[in-house]
Design an enzyme around this catalytic site. Sequence first.
Site, PDB file in Angstrom:
ATOM      1  N   SER A 158       0.733  -1.277  -0.145  1.00 14.76           N
ATOM      2  CA  SER A 158      -0.180   0.053   0.142  1.00 14.76           C
ATOM      3  C   SER A 158       0.834   1.295   0.073  1.00 14.76           C
ATOM      4  O   SER A 158       2.323   1.434   0.836  1.00 14.76           O
ATOM      5  CB  SER A 158      -0.594   0.337   1.513  1.00 14.76           C
ATOM      6  OG  SER A 158      -1.450   1.142   1.223  1.00 14.76           O
ATOM      7  N   TYR A 184      -0.464  -0.220  10.639  1.00 18.37           N
ATOM      8  CA  TYR A 184       0.103  -0.203   9.273  1.00 18.37           C
ATOM      9  C   TYR A 184       1.155  -0.245   7.863  1.00 18.37           C
ATOM     10  O   TYR A 184       0.894  -1.163   7.085  1.00 18.37           O
ATOM     11  CB  TYR A 184      -1.876   0.817   8.912  1.00 18.37           C
ATOM     12  CG  TYR A 184      -1.700   0.002   7.294  1.00 18.37           C
ATOM     13  CD1 TYR A 184      -2.079  -1.020   7.150  1.00 18.37           C
ATOM     14  CD2 TYR A 184      -1.628   1.255   6.364  1.00 18.37           C
ATOM     15  CE1 TYR A 184      -2.940  -1.143   5.726  1.00 18.37           C
ATOM     16  CE2 TYR A 184      -2.347   1.324   4.918  1.00 18.37           C
ATOM     17  CZ  TYR A 184      -3.124  -0.345   4.567  1.00 18.37           C
ATOM     18  OH  TYR A 184      -2.993  -1.023   3.629  1.00 18.37           O
TER      19      TYR A 184
END
Length: 325
Positions: A158, A184
């Site tokens: 990501s 994350y």
Amino acid sequence: MSEQKPIGSRFSASSAARKVTEGIDLSGKTAIVTGGYSGLGVETTRALAGAGARVIVPARNREKAERTLAGIDNVVIEAMDLADPASVAAFAGRIVAAGMPISILVNSAGIMATPLARDQDGHESQFATNHLGHFRLVAGLWPALVKADGARVVSVSSRGHQIGPVDFDDIDFRTRAYDKWQAYGQAKTANALFALELDRRGAALGVRAFSLHPGVILTDLARHLTEDEINSFDVYDENGNRRVDPALDLKTPEQGAATSVWAATRPELDGIGGVYCEDCEVALPQKETDGTRGVAPWAMDPQAAERLWLLSEQLTGLSVGDRRG
């Protein structure tokens, strides 16, 4: 690692997954797509199966998987919980025992910005699920990947990897305060480093690896986000309708899956590996972009990639890349 620079892809941010597979014949090949019954994974499964591949979708929730994948031919659902080491080992063991080569593995499953939780070994859940779960899976599937004599492993990272590197001094947030976005970002950086080192170890055996940013797509991945956090991504227009503007990285699920499918199937990537991709193209280093696109330096650091790999072997008790199957 191949050079981190565009190769002149004829596809773009607006390309859809099925468009990417036009002219691609995957008949006789077997693919595995983790998370293949949710979000981007469904469209990845649909595109690979539509190109003729037999697609195995590991599922923790078989009922949901059957419901979501109904009507898609060439799909087989198998039991697996990515967060459970025994379940991952059992799934991989069944695949290897069956003697089937795995030509494509798309590591699409993941969690995002979750409250602090830990796996059974005490590891922070985003790192444990997004990275260690897939590390275990590749370790278990290694003989089947080598047997394919030309496999590709695609890890869905990501742009969140730009938040920060892997903190090797405190991966599990034992001493620093837990921040769900830092966790994350660390996990997504781990996905990119994993592809980098996997490619280095696997290239001579025909196993190439890629990581990628799929785009900003509102899926179940956002289930832990507040309304304000979701709005901060600018995914809705003034009338409350979901915005689709690939030029601004706002994509449909099929557009979001396109880069995974591109990395998994396109012949122009033969002989290439270890690179981070976006918009159906090999991305530039972040310092050569507008600052929002591209890959951060810590996510293409070969020393960090090897360090993460060795640590992952230590944490899982598994060794990858030294067996020919």
